[in-house]
Structure formats: structure tokens, C-alpha cells
Write a protein that holds these residues in place. Sequence first.
Motif, PDB file in Angstrom:
ATOM      1  N   PHE A  45      10.940   3.738  -3.587  1.00  0.00           N
ATOM      2  CA  PHE A  45       9.684   3.511  -2.887  1.00  0.00           C
ATOM      3  C   PHE A  45       9.680   2.150  -2.208  1.00  0.00           C
ATOM      4  O   PHE A  45       9.270   2.023  -1.051  1.00  0.00           O
ATOM      5  CB  PHE A  45       8.501   3.634  -3.855  1.00  0.00           C
TER       6      PHE A  45
ATOM      7  N   ARG B 216       4.699  11.488  -4.512  1.00  0.00           N
ATOM      8  CA  ARG B 216       4.581  11.370  -3.053  1.00  0.00           C
ATOM      9  C   ARG B 216       3.118  11.317  -2.629  1.00  0.00           C
ATOM     10  O   ARG B 216       2.746  10.513  -1.781  1.00  0.00           O
ATOM     11  CB  ARG B 216       5.300  12.521  -2.361  1.00  0.00           C
TER      12      ARG B 216
ATOM     13  N   ILE C 210      -1.039   1.269  -7.462  1.00  0.00           N
ATOM     14  CA  ILE C 210      -0.237   2.423  -7.045  1.00  0.00           C
ATOM     15  C   ILE C 210      -0.133   3.327  -8.261  1.00  0.00           C
ATOM     16  O   ILE C 210       0.472   2.950  -9.267  1.00  0.00           O
ATOM     17  CB  ILE C 210       1.168   2.002  -6.566  1.00  0.00           C
TER      18      ILE C 210
ATOM     19  N   VAL D 221       9.232   1.588   1.929  1.00  0.00           N
ATOM     20  CA  VAL D 221       8.123   0.878   2.568  1.00  0.00           C
ATOM     21  C   VAL D 221       8.486  -0.549   2.962  1.00  0.00           C
ATOM     22  O   VAL D 221       7.676  -1.251   3.554  1.00  0.00           O
ATOM     23  CB  VAL D 221       6.839   0.894   1.692  1.00  0.00           C
TER      24      VAL D 221
ATOM     25  N   ILE E 119       6.638   7.388  -8.766  1.00  0.00           N
ATOM     26  CA  ILE E 119       5.443   7.360  -7.932  1.00  0.00           C
ATOM     27  C   ILE E 119       5.396   8.689  -7.190  1.00  0.00           C
ATOM     28  O   ILE E 119       6.269   8.955  -6.354  1.00  0.00           O
ATOM     29  CB  ILE E 119       5.494   6.185  -6.940  1.00  0.00           C
TER      30      ILE E 119
ATOM     31  N   ALA F 166       1.783   7.898  -3.216  1.00  0.00           N
ATOM     32  CA  ALA F 166       2.358   6.949  -2.255  1.00  0.00           C
ATOM     33  C   ALA F 166       1.661   7.070  -0.909  1.00  0.00           C
ATOM     34  O   ALA F 166       1.292   6.061  -0.291  1.00  0.00           O
ATOM     35  CB  ALA F 166       3.856   7.209  -2.106  1.00  0.00           C
ATOM     36  N   GLU F 167       1.450   8.298  -0.462  1.00  0.00           N
ATOM     37  CA  GLU F 167       0.783   8.516   0.828  1.00  0.00           C
ATOM     38  C   GLU F 167      -0.654   8.019   0.797  1.00  0.00           C
ATOM     39  O   GLU F 167      -1.127   7.396   1.748  1.00  0.00           O
ATOM     40  CB  GLU F 167       0.846   9.992   1.203  1.00  0.00           C
TER      41      GLU F 167
ATOM     42  N   ILE G 127       6.300  -4.035  -6.088  1.00  0.00           N
ATOM     43  CA  ILE G 127       5.910  -2.656  -6.413  1.00  0.00           C
ATOM     44  C   ILE G 127       5.676  -2.516  -7.915  1.00  0.00           C
ATOM     45  O   ILE G 127       4.697  -1.896  -8.338  1.00  0.00           O
ATOM     46  CB  ILE G 127       6.960  -1.649  -5.913  1.00  0.00           C
TER      47      ILE G 127
ATOM     48  N   TYR H 260       9.109   9.296  -6.239  1.00  0.00           N
ATOM     49  CA  TYR H 260      10.067   8.238  -5.942  1.00  0.00           C
ATOM     50  C   TYR H 260      10.159   7.266  -7.105  1.00  0.00           C
ATOM     51  O   TYR H 260       9.141   6.936  -7.718  1.00  0.00           O
ATOM     52  CB  TYR H 260       9.622   7.453  -4.697  1.00  0.00           C
TER      53      TYR H 260
ATOM     54  N   MET I  25       9.749   9.796   4.087  1.00  0.00           N
ATOM     55  CA  MET I  25       9.449   9.886   2.665  1.00  0.00           C
ATOM     56  C   MET I  25       9.094  11.306   2.242  1.00  0.00           C
ATOM     57  O   MET I  25       8.921  11.537   1.072  1.00  0.00           O
ATOM     58  CB  MET I  25       8.282   8.958   2.319  1.00  0.00           C
TER      59      MET I  25
ATOM     60  N   TRP J 259      -1.900   5.634  -1.164  1.00  0.00           N
ATOM     61  CA  TRP J 259      -1.864   4.171  -1.211  1.00  0.00           C
ATOM     62  C   TRP J 259      -1.654   3.606   0.188  1.00  0.00           C
ATOM     63  O   TRP J 259      -2.340   2.670   0.591  1.00  0.00           O
ATOM     64  CB  TRP J 259      -0.755   3.710  -2.162  1.00  0.00           C
TER      65      TRP J 259
ATOM     66  N   SER K 287       1.164   5.981 -10.872  1.00  0.00           N
ATOM     67  CA  SER K 287       2.527   6.343 -11.237  1.00  0.00           C
ATOM     68  C   SER K 287       2.510   7.154 -12.522  1.00  0.00           C
ATOM     69  O   SER K 287       1.491   7.233 -13.203  1.00  0.00           O
ATOM     70  CB  SER K 287       3.368   5.081 -11.427  1.00  0.00           C
TER      71      SER K 287
END
Length: 60
Positions: free
Chosen positions: A12, A45, A32, A16, A43, A48-49, A23, A7, A1, A51, A34
Amino acid sequence: MADRIAYSIPEFAAAVGLGKSLIYELVKRGEIPSIRVGRRILIPRSAAEEWLRRKMEEQK
């Protein structure tokens, strides 16, 4: 990712291994983070990481 800075939800979800509808729901609930750009939801990066890290901690 790590190759993208943000994303789309389908990207995303595929990355995952979760469904797009889940999502979308997590984004809607604010679980999450956004951003919206026009009609697209992205979203970042870093979000995302973070989360994923939180979900790992919850599993412990």
C-alpha cells in the motif's frame, strides 16, 4: 490498485507513494482501517479507496 482485494502495508505504501512507517502509524491510529491475519496487517482495497477519497475531500 484494483487488482488485489487487500494490500500489505509495504504494498500500500508503494502504491500511494508514502513511507511504510507513516502507513503503520496511520493504521495504528485507526485512520486507515485494516485487518490482522496472523502476523500480517492487511488493508482491504475498499478501505484504501475510502481513505483516499476522504483525503481528497479534506484537500478541497
